[in-house]
Design an enzyme around this catalytic site. Structure first.
Site, PDB file in Angstrom:
ATOM      1  N   ASP A   1       0.823  -1.227   0.000  1.00 13.47           N
ATOM      2  CA  ASP A   1       0.000   0.000   0.000  1.00 13.47           C
ATOM      3  C   ASP A   1       0.849   1.265   0.000  1.00 13.47           C
ATOM      4  O   ASP A   1       0.563   2.214  -0.717  1.00 13.47           O
ATOM      5  CB  ASP A   1      -0.927   0.043   1.229  1.00 13.47           C
TER       6      ASP A   1
ATOM      7  N   LYS B   1       1.440   2.737  -6.609  1.00 13.29           N
ATOM      8  CA  LYS B   1       0.456   1.648  -6.635  1.00 13.29           C
ATOM      9  C   LYS B   1      -0.808   2.195  -7.290  1.00 13.29           C
ATOM     10  O   LYS B   1      -1.433   3.109  -6.769  1.00 13.29           O
ATOM     11  CB  LYS B   1       0.171   1.154  -5.218  1.00 13.29           C
TER      12      LYS B   1
HETATM   13  N1  GLU Z   1      -2.310  -3.120   3.502  1.00  8.82           N
HETATM   14  C1  GLU Z   1      -1.240  -4.032   3.645  1.00  8.82           C
HETATM   15  C2  GLU Z   1       0.126  -3.371   3.449  1.00  8.82           C
HETATM   16  O1  GLU Z   1       0.310  -2.472   2.670  1.00  8.82           O
HETATM   17  C3  GLU Z   1      -1.362  -5.206   2.737  1.00  8.82           C
HETATM   18  C4  GLU Z   1      -1.182  -4.890   1.274  1.00  8.82           C
HETATM   19  C5  GLU Z   1       0.008  -5.596   0.695  1.00  8.82           C
HETATM   20  O2  GLU Z   1       1.008  -5.887   1.321  1.00  8.82           O
HETATM   21  O3  GLU Z   1      -0.105  -5.859  -0.493  1.00  8.82           O
HETATM   22  O4  GLU Z   1       1.037  -3.784   4.107  1.00  8.82           O
END
Ligand code: GLU
Length: 442
Positions: A181, A257
């Site tokens: 994220d 992203k």
């Molecule tokens: N929201 C979490 C993070 O950014 C999981 C998303 C991910 O790793 O793809 O760590």
């Protein structure tokens, strides 16, 4: 949590340890550690040849160790008391890279009782799931922390930069496994904080590593190749397409992203990728880059976290700027519309608040919420009012996230007009003076 006593006893009897190829009744595969709270301890977990893990309820089936030892996993002492951490075959003759863990989905397992994923895998666990990694490099495992990346803050970037610099002086490159994220914020932060003669590669996954559909296998293998490459920059290495064919290595200051779940979510913004990286080790450069050299890696992690990132939109209240200035914030980035507009001649004009902030010594940096393209301080009257009369600073084609991170780093290194000057300088490839039409939605 370890396997049940009954399973442990049966495995001991069969002289089978984690990483061995075994059969349990009619199923055959690599014995995986017990996944702890995500599965009941009376299920044996095997990695099948098709890459999927299965849990087999143990009801006294015959356990046999394959006569031919599995060549890709090492048989080291494995303590069932410490179950959950696998051992990995190493390739001492190969170049060394460091796998530096920082949590995220790539280090997560699914908790089948809730359906949610949580981060608890070490680098060794990951590498045990991707035994091919040992064929690419000799790996040092280090862990900085295990966090979901939405929980990260500038102090985490500082820690990662220091750890990466330390590791770069003992290996040929560093791969940081990280939540996706906010990976582009970390990549930008490490770009400004690190002076590196070797590659620093961030990677992650959109599906947790214990799933057959995980994207972590290709991402890790390509990242290991990128870490051994000649590209001495901070980059993000993730799927280039939605298939498992190859990865892009993206410049840390020019990546974002762009999809909440697709495996090819990371795209280059206002640039081309640094390179295409193939799982067989082929590297196709697509941009010019800083080359690997001798010399020491250095981390300059000074950072002023008193910065805010705001969005301008129709009806937005300019008091938000005065709020942050009043709370002692030292810099503000505004995600403005298109070429850099904020409400200017409307009832809720942002101009007086921007002017007041700038004259009290708080720079207001303006990036575009279009994401692609550049801010231009000159082409409309309203832009001229914001930039030339109120004194805002254009971020040009920097993403708002990169501008935010850069502002925090610059404020810790400069004062007054020098801040504006440094924001306009291209320090780590964050400003691209030549935007080509095909960079859009690349
Ligand atoms: N929201 C979490 C993070 O950014 C999981 C998303 C991910 O790793 O793809 O760590």
């Amino acid at each position: 949590m370890a396997y049940s006593k009954q399973i442990e006893a049966a495995l001991k009897k069969a002289r089978a340890s984690v990483g061995d190829r075994i059969s349990v009744g009619s199923e055959e595969g690599l014995l995986m550690p017990s996944p702890g709270i995500t599965a009941s301890p009376d299920h044996i977990v095997l990695k099948l040849d098709n890459g999927y893990n299965i849990g087999i309820k143990y009801e006294g089936q015959a356990i046999k160790k394959s006569a031919k030892p599995e060549p890709r996993l090492v048989k080291q002492e494995f303590s069932y008391e410490n179950a959950g951490h696998a051992h990995v075959r190493q390739s001492p003759g190969k170049h060394t890279i460091t796998l530096l863990g920082a949590g995220g989905t790539i280090a997560s397992r699914v908790d089948y009782s809730t359906g949610g994923a949580y981060a608890d895998m070490t680098g060794e666990d990951l590498a045990a799931l991707v035994p091919e990694l040992g064929e690419v490099a000799h790996i040092r495992f280090e862990s900085a922390f295990e966090k979901m990346s939405e929980d990260m803050a500038p102090a985490d970037w500082q820690l990662l930069a220091k750890e990466a610099a330390k590791e770069l002086n003992q290996s040929e490159g560093v791969v940081i496994t990280h939540g996706t994220d906010t990976m582009h914020y970390t990549a930008a932060a490490l770009s400004f904080m690190l002076d590196t003669p070797k590659p620093v590669v961030l990677t992650g996954a959109q599906r947790s590593s214990d799933r057959g559909s995980t994207d972590s296998v290709l991402n890790l293998i390509c990242s290991a190749h990128a870490a051994l490459s000649d590209i001495a920059e901070v980059g993000i290495c993730m799927h280039a397409t939605s298939s498992d064919d190859y990865c892009h290595l993206l410049r840390g200051t020019k990546a974002r992203k762009m999809h909440s779940s697709m495996r090819n979510a990371f795209r280059p913004i206002n640039s081309y990728p640094l390179a295409n990286i193939y799982p067989d080790g082929r590297i196709e450069p697509l941009s010019s880059f800083k080359k690997r050299s001798s010399g020491k890696a250095k981390a300059d992690t000074k950072f002023d976290g008193r910065i805010a990132l705001l969005k301008a939109y129709p009806g937005a209240d300019p008091d938000i700027i005065s709020h942050y200035v009043g709370r002692g914030y030292r810099g503000i980035v505004v995600e403005a519309t298109a070429l850099g507009h904020v409400p200017t001649k409307s009832e809720k004009s942002w101009i007086p608040a921007v002017k007041a902030a700038v004259s009290s010594g708080v720079p207001v940096v303006v990036a575009t919420q279009c994401i692609y393209g550049s801010v231009n301080p000159d082409v409309y009257t309203n832009l001229r009012i914001l930039f030339h009369e109120a004194g805002a600073t254009p971020a040009y084609d920097m993403t708002a996230e990169t501008a935010y991170v850069k502002l925090g780093w610059v404020l810790a290194h400069a004062k007054g007009d020098k801040v504006k000057e440094m924001m306009a300088q291209n320090l780590k490839g964050e400003i691209n003076p030549r935007l080509e039409p095909d960079m859009f939605l690349y």
